[in-house]
Design an enzyme around this catalytic site. Structure first.
Site, PDB file in Angstrom:
ATOM      1  N   LYS A 171       0.879  -1.162   0.000  1.00 44.44           N
ATOM      2  CA  LYS A 171       0.000   0.000   0.000  1.00 44.44           C
ATOM      3  C   LYS A 171       0.919   1.216   0.000  1.00 44.44           C
ATOM      4  O   LYS A 171       1.166   1.836   1.036  1.00 44.44           O
ATOM      5  CB  LYS A 171      -0.879  -0.026   1.255  1.00 44.44           C
ATOM      6  CG  LYS A 171      -2.356  -0.093   0.960  1.00 44.44           C
ATOM      7  CD  LYS A 171      -3.195  -0.194   2.186  1.00 44.44           C
ATOM      8  CE  LYS A 171      -4.322   0.815   2.200  1.00 44.44           C
ATOM      9  NZ  LYS A 171      -5.203   0.834   1.042  1.00 44.44           N
TER      10      LYS A 171
HETATM   11  N1  PPE Z   1      -7.673  -2.803  -2.985  1.00 46.01           N
HETATM   12  C1  PPE Z   1      -7.156  -1.563  -2.961  1.00 46.01           C
HETATM   13  C2  PPE Z   1      -6.444  -1.072  -4.166  1.00 46.01           C
HETATM   14  C3  PPE Z   1      -7.312  -0.783  -1.811  1.00 46.01           C
HETATM   15  O1  PPE Z   1      -6.802   0.453  -1.773  1.00 46.01           O
HETATM   16  C4  PPE Z   1      -8.029  -1.291  -0.706  1.00 46.01           C
HETATM   17  C5  PPE Z   1      -8.234  -0.459   0.519  1.00 46.01           C
HETATM   18  C6  PPE Z   1      -8.544  -2.598  -0.779  1.00 46.01           C
HETATM   19  C7  PPE Z   1      -8.334  -3.337  -1.934  1.00 46.01           C
HETATM   20  C8  PPE Z   1      -9.245  -3.243   0.373  1.00 46.01           C
HETATM   21  O2  PPE Z   1      -8.332  -3.531   1.397  1.00 46.01           O
HETATM   22  P1  PPE Z   1      -8.745  -3.618   2.936  1.00 46.01           P
HETATM   23  O3  PPE Z   1      -9.025  -2.219   3.376  1.00 46.01           O
HETATM   24  O4  PPE Z   1      -7.600  -4.236   3.609  1.00 46.01           O
HETATM   25  O5  PPE Z   1      -9.968  -4.462   3.004  1.00 46.01           O
HETATM   26  N2  PPE Z   1      -8.431   0.912   0.272  1.00 46.01           N
HETATM   27  C9  PPE Z   1      -8.225   1.849   1.360  1.00 46.01           C
HETATM   28  C10 PPE Z   1      -8.022   3.246   0.868  1.00 46.01           C
HETATM   29  C11 PPE Z   1      -9.212   4.017   0.431  1.00 46.01           C
HETATM   30  C12 PPE Z   1      -8.881   5.474   0.152  1.00 46.01           C
HETATM   31  O6  PPE Z   1      -9.580   6.104  -0.675  1.00 46.01           O
HETATM   32  O7  PPE Z   1      -7.944   6.005   0.759  1.00 46.01           O
HETATM   33  C13 PPE Z   1      -9.300   1.709   2.418  1.00 46.01           C
HETATM   34  O8  PPE Z   1     -10.359   1.150   2.173  1.00 46.01           O
HETATM   35  O9  PPE Z   1      -9.040   2.165   3.537  1.00 46.01           O
END
Ligand code: PPE
Length: 319
Positions: A171
């Site tokens: 991330k």
């Molecule tokens: N894919 C991506 C590309 C992603 O950024 C997230 C989280 C997920 C999947 C889901 O991951 P998880 O949160 O572990 O279930 N995206 C984060 C950022 C959003 C933002 O706009 O900033 C979030 O949901 O916190």
């Protein structure tokens, strides 16, 4: 001359003006949590971050899956070759402390590690690594209407970065240009969110969410090596299994999504968001599907401490 934008950058999901930020080990008012314009991360995207939520429970605020998020933050640093100055335990403590000092009952939590301003030039190795944790109120990610009626997705013309171009399991700030491009394109075309495919046309994920498909009685979490290892995805798989639903992770193409009974997106920010249409084709009845809504409800029960079987996912801020 263009006027500088005087509106604070965080207006949309605003930390309260009095918000306190954990900044390199100290809690400071957010006005004091400032960095140089020569910060390496600002020029090259050399940062790693997390998105976490804390929820209101009967025992006060609880952080959802704290350990997994703190671990993933340090894993992201490791992937980009950044030496995190903080242990997973220190990150956990910083997060709990920030939620506590801000008195939140529920909030979104944004920890970030970044390279500082000692030197410019692509090589960041001489720069110090800094850390911060901010907490902010954050409602539904794609809007209340998207949750109620189902979100409208558009297949992005931007492909998800391949894993040999960008380390997509990290991330990392720089990686998110891919998400920003897709999300802006979707928004400008009147859609709620983007669906990103890989360069072969397989479904990857949303700009900030993992994807699930329901067909008949079987739940298919979309699997792809370029996707973030979503913690919400893992939670939803475990909850669905607990509900007695058959779960089969699979890869899929966009046309398989068009003909699914239901599609929903999951993520920390998005929680569980039903999908009403993709590329203007209604999914199922074209409304938020009953299973998606049930899954959303179950997820919200789990995060707010209403499912004793999943209590170990919660870290209570007040002990
Ligand atoms: N894919 C991506 C590309 C992603 O950024 C997230 C989280 C997920 C999947 C889901 O991951 P998880 O949160 O572990 O279930 N995206 C984060 C950022 C959003 C933002 O706009 O900033 C979030 O949901 O916190």
């Amino acid at each position: 001359m263009t006027q500088p934008n005087t509106e604070p950058a965080y207006t949309r999901n605003t930390p309260s003006a009095a918000g306190q930020i954990w900044f390199d080990g100290r809690i400071v008012p957010h006005e004091q949590a400032v960095v140089s314009v020569l910060t390496h991360a600002m020029h090259y995207g050399t940062s790693v971050f997390e998105g976490i939520r804390a929820y209101a429970t009967d025992r006060g605020a609880a952080v959802f899956r704290l350990r997994e998020h703190a671990q993933r933050l340090n894993d992201s640093a490791k992937i980009i070759g950044m030496r995190s100055p903080f242990t997973v335990e220190q990150i956990e403590q910083a997060i709990v402390e920030t939620v506590r000092v801000n008195g939140h009952t529920s909030c979104y939590i944004r920890p970030l590690l970044w390279y500082g301003s000692e030197s410019l030039g692509v090589d960041p190795r001489k720069n110090t690594v800094h850390g911060m944790v901010a907490t902010l109120p954050w409602g539904t990610y794609l809007g209340d209407e998207a949750v109620r009626k189902g979100a409208r997705l558009m297949t992005s013309s931007w492909r998800r970065s391949p894993g040999d171009v960008m380390p997509t399991k990290a991330k990392a700030g720089g990686n998110y240009i891919n998400s920003v491009l897709a999300r802006v394109e979707a928004g400008e075309n009147g859609f709620d969110e983007a669906l990103l495919l890989d360069k072969e046309g397989f479904v990857a994920e949303g700009s900030g969410e993992n994807i699930f498909v329901l067909r008949g009685d079987v739940l298919y979490p979309i699997a792809h090596s370029v996707n973030l290892r979503g913690i919400t995805r893992d939670s939803v798989i475990k909850l669905a299994t607990w509900m007695g639903v058959e779960v089969r992770p699979t890869m899929a193409t966009r046309d398989e999504l068009y003909t699914a009974d239901e599609v929903f997106m999951v993520g920390t920010a998005a929680e569980v968001t039903p999908i009403a249409s993709i590329d203007r084709r209604p999914i199922g009845s074209g409304a938020a599907g009953p299973f998606s809504l049930k899954m959303r409800e179950t997820y919200l029960d789990a995060v707010s401490g209403k499912l004793p079987d999943f209590d170990d996912w919660l870290t209570y801020v007040d002990g």
